[in-house]
Design a protein around this motif. Structure first.
Motif, PDB file in Angstrom:
ATOM      1  N   LEU A  91     -28.864 -83.656  75.342  1.00  0.00           N
ATOM      2  CA  LEU A  91     -29.296 -83.133  74.052  1.00  0.00           C
ATOM      3  C   LEU A  91     -29.555 -84.283  73.087  1.00  0.00           C
ATOM      4  CD1 LEU A  91     -26.789 -80.189  73.525  1.00  0.00           C
ATOM      5  CD2 LEU A  91     -29.148 -80.064  74.313  1.00  0.00           C
ATOM      6  N   GLU A  92     -30.499 -84.043  72.197  1.00  0.00           N
ATOM      7  CA  GLU A  92     -30.747 -85.037  71.155  1.00  0.00           C
ATOM      8  C   GLU A  92     -29.579 -85.061  70.178  1.00  0.00           C
ATOM      9  OE1 GLU A  92     -34.398 -84.765  69.063  1.00  0.00           O
ATOM     10  OE2 GLU A  92     -35.602 -84.928  70.861  1.00  0.00           O
ATOM     11  N   VAL A  93     -29.383 -86.175  69.553  1.00  0.00           N
ATOM     12  CA  VAL A  93     -28.348 -86.322  68.535  1.00  0.00           C
ATOM     13  C   VAL A  93     -28.842 -85.632  67.261  1.00  0.00           C
ATOM     14  CG1 VAL A  93     -27.100 -88.003  67.142  1.00  0.00           C
ATOM     15  CG2 VAL A  93     -27.608 -88.507  69.539  1.00  0.00           C
ATOM     16  N   PRO A  94     -27.979 -84.858  66.582  1.00  0.00           N
ATOM     17  CA  PRO A  94     -28.414 -84.244  65.311  1.00  0.00           C
ATOM     18  C   PRO A  94     -28.798 -85.328  64.302  1.00  0.00           C
ATOM     19  CG  PRO A  94     -26.341 -83.292  66.047  1.00  0.00           C
ATOM     20  CD  PRO A  94     -26.622 -84.463  66.944  1.00  0.00           C
ATOM     21  N   LYS A  95     -29.788 -85.010  63.483  1.00  0.00           N
ATOM     22  CA  LYS A  95     -30.264 -85.949  62.465  1.00  0.00           C
ATOM     23  C   LYS A  95     -30.190 -85.284  61.104  1.00  0.00           C
ATOM     24  CE  LYS A  95     -33.235 -88.124  65.781  1.00  0.00           C
ATOM     25  NZ  LYS A  95     -34.518 -88.091  66.396  1.00  0.00           N
ATOM     26  N   THR A  96     -30.259 -86.101  60.065  1.00  0.00           N
ATOM     27  CA  THR A  96     -30.223 -85.605  58.687  1.00  0.00           C
ATOM     28  C   THR A  96     -31.422 -86.159  57.941  1.00  0.00           C
ATOM     29  OG1 THR A  96     -27.815 -85.548  58.737  1.00  0.00           O
ATOM     30  CG2 THR A  96     -28.852 -85.481  56.579  1.00  0.00           C
ATOM     31  N   ILE A 110     -39.927 -86.760  69.854  1.00  0.00           N
ATOM     32  CA  ILE A 110     -40.590 -86.946  71.144  1.00  0.00           C
ATOM     33  C   ILE A 110     -39.508 -86.861  72.209  1.00  0.00           C
ATOM     34  CG2 ILE A 110     -41.905 -88.536  72.584  1.00  0.00           C
ATOM     35  CD1 ILE A 110     -42.982 -89.774  69.975  1.00  0.00           C
ATOM     36  N   SER A 111     -39.707 -85.978  73.177  1.00  0.00           N
ATOM     37  CA  SER A 111     -38.713 -85.796  74.243  1.00  0.00           C
ATOM     38  C   SER A 111     -38.803 -86.944  75.238  1.00  0.00           C
ATOM     39  CB  SER A 111     -38.944 -84.468  74.966  1.00  0.00           C
ATOM     40  OG  SER A 111     -38.044 -84.340  76.044  1.00  0.00           O
ATOM     41  N   ARG A 120     -37.278 -75.883  70.554  1.00  0.00           N
ATOM     42  CA  ARG A 120     -36.644 -75.071  69.514  1.00  0.00           C
ATOM     43  C   ARG A 120     -36.074 -76.040  68.485  1.00  0.00           C
ATOM     44  NH1 ARG A 120     -32.748 -71.305  72.025  1.00  0.00           N
ATOM     45  NH2 ARG A 120     -34.516 -69.909  72.072  1.00  0.00           N
ATOM     46  N   LEU A 121     -36.258 -75.718  67.201  1.00  0.00           N
ATOM     47  CA  LEU A 121     -35.713 -76.539  66.123  1.00  0.00           C
ATOM     48  C   LEU A 121     -34.594 -75.754  65.464  1.00  0.00           C
ATOM     49  CD1 LEU A 121     -35.717 -78.958  64.174  1.00  0.00           C
ATOM     50  CD2 LEU A 121     -37.535 -77.793  62.894  1.00  0.00           C
ATOM     51  N   TYR A 122     -33.423 -76.379  65.348  1.00  0.00           N
ATOM     52  CA  TYR A 122     -32.260 -75.776  64.713  1.00  0.00           C
ATOM     53  C   TYR A 122     -31.990 -76.519  63.422  1.00  0.00           C
ATOM     54  CZ  TYR A 122     -27.424 -74.365  63.949  1.00  0.00           C
ATOM     55  OH  TYR A 122     -26.265 -73.884  63.396  1.00  0.00           O
ATOM     56  N   LEU A 123     -31.949 -75.789  62.292  1.00  0.00           N
ATOM     57  CA  LEU A 123     -31.725 -76.365  60.969  1.00  0.00           C
ATOM     58  C   LEU A 123     -30.438 -75.818  60.367  1.00  0.00           C
ATOM     59  CD1 LEU A 123     -35.316 -75.855  59.535  1.00  0.00           C
ATOM     60  CD2 LEU A 123     -34.348 -77.992  60.365  1.00  0.00           C
ATOM     61  N   TYR A 124     -29.663 -76.694  59.716  1.00  0.00           N
ATOM     62  CA  TYR A 124     -28.433 -76.272  59.065  1.00  0.00           C
ATOM     63  C   TYR A 124     -28.091 -77.241  57.938  1.00  0.00           C
ATOM     64  CZ  TYR A 124     -26.319 -79.741  62.201  1.00  0.00           C
ATOM     65  OH  TYR A 124     -26.001 -80.888  62.882  1.00  0.00           O
TER      66      TYR A 124
END
Length: 125
Positions: A91-96, A110-111, A120-124
């Protein structure tokens, strides 16, 4: 003896049947963007990610909008899936990213897995 033979045949049938099934997690267009409810409360909206394959590299980008009068820090992570809908590891590392007041930013990824075909993009917050 008959019971064990019957049990053995049943187990073999289940194993063969299990080998023929193809696991898949459908990722459809409606699931391409996932946002926690706190995002909307904070005045943040986003476009579903655009998926493309420039030079064969799976690429995705999405624009995030801020309707508020102050900047908001948004955390995000792209999840990549192969053609069967199975999640690609690692999995990619979460970014801010900081979305400026009354502004917008575009987040692109880029994968590293060339076989990725869905995103899929997850935003929080």
């Amino acid at each position: 003896m008959r019971f064990s033979r019957l049990a053995w045949m049943l187990a073999a049938t289940l194993v063969v049947t299990g080998c023929n099934s193809r696991p898949a997690i459908p990722v459809n267009e409606k699931q391409a963007l996932v946002m926690e409810s706190s995002m909307l409360a904070a005045g943040i909206t986003a476009e579903k990610p655009d998926f493309s394959l420039p030079e064969g590299r799976p690429t995705a980008s999405s624009t995030i909008y801020n309707e508020r009068d102050s900047a908001v820090a948004v955390h995000y992570r792209y999840y990549w899936y192969d053609e069967k809908g199975l999640e690609v590891q690692p999995l990619e590392v979460p970014k801010t990213i900081i979305v400026p007041a009354k502004g917008q930013v575009t987040v692109t990824a880029i994968s590293s897995f060339y076989g990725a075909r869905k995103v899929r993009l997850y935003l929080y917050l």
